[in-house]
Scaffold this motif. Structure first.
Motif, mmCIF file in Angstrom:
data_model
loop_
_atom_site.group_PDB
_atom_site.id
_atom_site.type_symbol
_atom_site.label_atom_id
_atom_site.label_comp_id
_atom_site.label_asym_id
_atom_site.label_seq_id
_atom_site.Cartn_x
_atom_site.Cartn_y
_atom_site.Cartn_z
ATOM 1 N N ALA A 17 -2.791 11.872 -9.421
ATOM 2 C CA ALA A 17 -1.625 11.762 -8.545
ATOM 3 C C ALA A 17 -1.991 10.917 -7.325
ATOM 4 N N GLY A 18 -1.155 9.937 -7.049
ATOM 5 C CA GLY A 18 -1.405 9.058 -5.906
ATOM 6 C C GLY A 18 -2.056 7.749 -6.286
ATOM 7 N N ASP A 19 -2.525 7.625 -7.518
ATOM 8 C CA ASP A 19 -3.105 6.355 -7.971
ATOM 9 C C ASP A 19 -2.026 5.278 -8.003
ATOM 10 N N LEU A 20 -2.453 4.076 -7.677
ATOM 11 C CA LEU A 20 -1.506 2.957 -7.657
ATOM 12 C C LEU A 20 -2.009 1.798 -8.490
ATOM 13 N N LEU A 21 -1.091 1.151 -9.183
ATOM 14 C CA LEU A 21 -1.321 -0.207 -9.679
ATOM 15 C C LEU A 21 -0.353 -1.101 -8.915
ATOM 16 N N ILE A 22 -0.852 -2.179 -8.373
ATOM 17 C CA ILE A 22 -0.007 -3.094 -7.597
ATOM 18 C C ILE A 22 0.058 -4.421 -8.338
ATOM 19 N N ASP A 23 1.258 -4.816 -8.683
ATOM 20 C CA ASP A 23 1.494 -6.096 -9.361
ATOM 21 C C ASP A 23 2.046 -7.062 -8.320
ATOM 22 N N VAL A 24 1.359 -8.155 -8.122
ATOM 23 C CA VAL A 24 1.862 -9.201 -7.219
ATOM 24 C C VAL A 24 2.258 -10.389 -8.083
ATOM 25 N N TRP A 25 3.537 -10.590 -8.174
ATOM 26 C CA TRP A 25 4.071 -11.688 -8.981
ATOM 27 C C TRP A 25 4.284 -12.891 -8.058
ATOM 28 N N VAL A 26 3.530 -13.931 -8.291
ATOM 29 C CA VAL A 26 3.594 -15.127 -7.439
ATOM 30 C C VAL A 26 4.792 -15.961 -7.873
#
Lengths: 278, 204
Positions: free
Chosen positions: B93-102
């Motif tokens: 709980a609290g884990d993140l995946l961050i996708d940065v779409w350029v």
């Protein structure tokens, strides 16, 4: 030894068993410190003094190098300390505490104060020592952080044996100062350039940047006319329909003579890395 | 050779240099943002995958675009909340995946978005925060099992993952015009973190 380590010939170096990634090799962080500061001893006096001037900008310059001592074992009276490097210069001493990473707050006021105290205790540091903290700063542009660290070191000193001048510099700033000094020495293709090349290699090995961060504000605005992607690439399913493109041959026949020249002005490739031949 | 073609080829050479410079700036900017968010590099997704070869490539109208792999790339970072041994597969709980779409050109029509002339489109970094809010104890790969099987919500919106109940996604974006220097970038990222934290109900 640096070349042997980088080429993987590490038996007997204390670094055997590690890959190219320096983080896998125990003690590798000391290689960065040694590689940079050992080589300062090979600089001609005038280049060394110029380097210090560019790096530190001291009102009272440290002069030229008498001797560099690595990891001396000193004592505060209560505990032992081991500063990374002491540069015994003709006018002032420079006590170097190096942390491996730029951009990561690793410098500790208590440790710096203990090293100063021990140096003065043992008569190994003169008054008015320059305390050079290399690496281990969250942000090399943060002058407030440097002031706060200096005050914190001050607060940790049991008594003012000798006074000090704190300089916080990133590894990148050390390299750039050295590069500018070598370039000023007009040593094209000579030994100083090769010395700088060695340091560039070890920076690369440790993942330390040589260049300042390139911010988007530095991009040169160019006059570029609006151009379309090749026809047939995207099929919009909503929003305004783009104006029809002029008649074009099929994908298998797009002669260059039909190529529309947008208005661009010349720009330079980004400087990829420091080069011994540039 | 015609003057027009001479000019065109000169401009192509210039454009390549411009693109290289721009992409260098973007790579460094992405690293800055990643550090600001306290995330670590994980993976990337090339929407423009370079063709493996030239056989029959001339039949494709897509060939030119596919040789621009940085265009519309998604850079993926992770930010584990816990100390698990394998944060890529073992989510807490609290884990993140961050996708940065350029999105260097939001009007290029990709992903069913409306086409627009370049002077009417924008240059953005689109952020998608994938949060594990209710882990079920199953090992699950962030990229293949979570990211690839998801849909993007609209900007500013929070959405449940379409097939994984314990995951939610928040979408945000930063205009590159607001990321020109360190102070601006830091301010913009901090504001986005606040928005994301509020929407996700956890610190980002």
């Amino acid at each position: 030894m640096l070349t042997a380590v980088i080429q993987g010939k590490r038996r007997g170096t204390g670094l055997s068993g590690g890959g190219w990634d320096s983080s896998e090799a125990v003690g590798a962080e000391d290689i960065l410190t040694a590689t940079v500061f050992e080589r300062l001893g090979y600089l001609p006096d005038d280049v060394f003094a110029d380097f210090l001037d560019r790096l530190l900008g001291l009102d009272h310059p440290a002069g030229t190098l008498n001797e560099a001592e690595f990891w001396p074992m000193w004592s505060t009276g209560q505990r032992g300390v081991e500063p990374d490097v002491v540069l015994d210069c003709t006018e002032r001493d420079i006590l170097v505490e190096a942390k491996r990473r730029d951009g990561v707050p690793q410098q500790m006021a208590e440790q710096l104060a203990r090293e100063l105290t021990a140096g003065w205790n043992e008569g190994r540091l003169r008054p008015d020592t320059v305390l050079l903290a290399v690496g281990g700063h969250a942000d090399e542009d943060d002058a407030v952080w440097e002031l706060e660290l200096r005050d914190a070191v001050d607060a940790c000193l049991p008594r003012m044996d000798g006074g000090f001048e704190l300089a916080c510099r990133s590894w990148r700033q050390v390299f750039q100062a050295l590069r500018l000094s070598v370039e000023a020495a007009q040593d094209e293709g000579g030994p100083l350039r090769r010395l700088l090349g060695d340091i560039a290699k070890v920076y690369d090995w440790h993942g330390v940047r040589l260049q300042a961060m390139r911010w988007l504000d530095g991009l040169e605005p160019l006059e570029v006319r609006a151009a379309s992607f090749p026809r047939g690439l995207f099929a919009p399913d909503s929003g305004p329909v783009p104006p029809p493109m002029p008649e074009q041959p099929s994908a298998t026949l797009r002669p260059l003579s039909r190529f529309d020249p947008p208005a661009l002005t010349i720009s330079a490739f980004p400087k990829i890395t420091w080069s011994t031949t540039s | 050779m015609s003057t027009s073609l001479t000019d065109a080829l000169l401009n192509v050479r210039t454009a390549y240099r411009l693109l290289a410079d721009y992409q260098q700036h973007l790579v460094e900017l992405l690293a800055f943002v990643r550090k600001e968010l306290g995330a670590t590099t994980y993976h990337q997704n090339y929407r423009n995958a370079v063709p493996r070869g030239f056989d029959r490539l001339e039949l494709s109208d897509d060939a030119g675009r596919r040789f621009l792999p940085f265009n519309d790339i998604s850079v993926l970072w992770i930010k584990p909340a816990g100390q698990q041994q394998d944060p890529i597969h073992q989510h807490e709980a609290g884990d993140l995946l961050i996708d940065v779409w350029v999105r260097s050109d939001t009007g290029n029509g990709l992903d069913k978005e409306p086409e627009a002339p370049v002077d009417k489109s924008a240059s953005e970094l689109r952020f998608y925060f994938y949060a594990c809010s209710d882990p079920d104890g199953e090992d699950r790969n962030w990229f293949y099992s979570v990211w690839r099987s998801s849909d993007y919500p609209r900007r500013g919106e929070l959405a449940a993952h379409k097939s994984l109940p314990g995951y939610k996604i928040y979408a945000d974006a930063l205009n590159l015009e607001d990321l020109g220097d360190k102070a601006s970038a830091r301010k913009a990222v901090a504001a986005m973190r606040e928005r994301a934290s509020a929407k996700l109900g956890q610190p980002v």
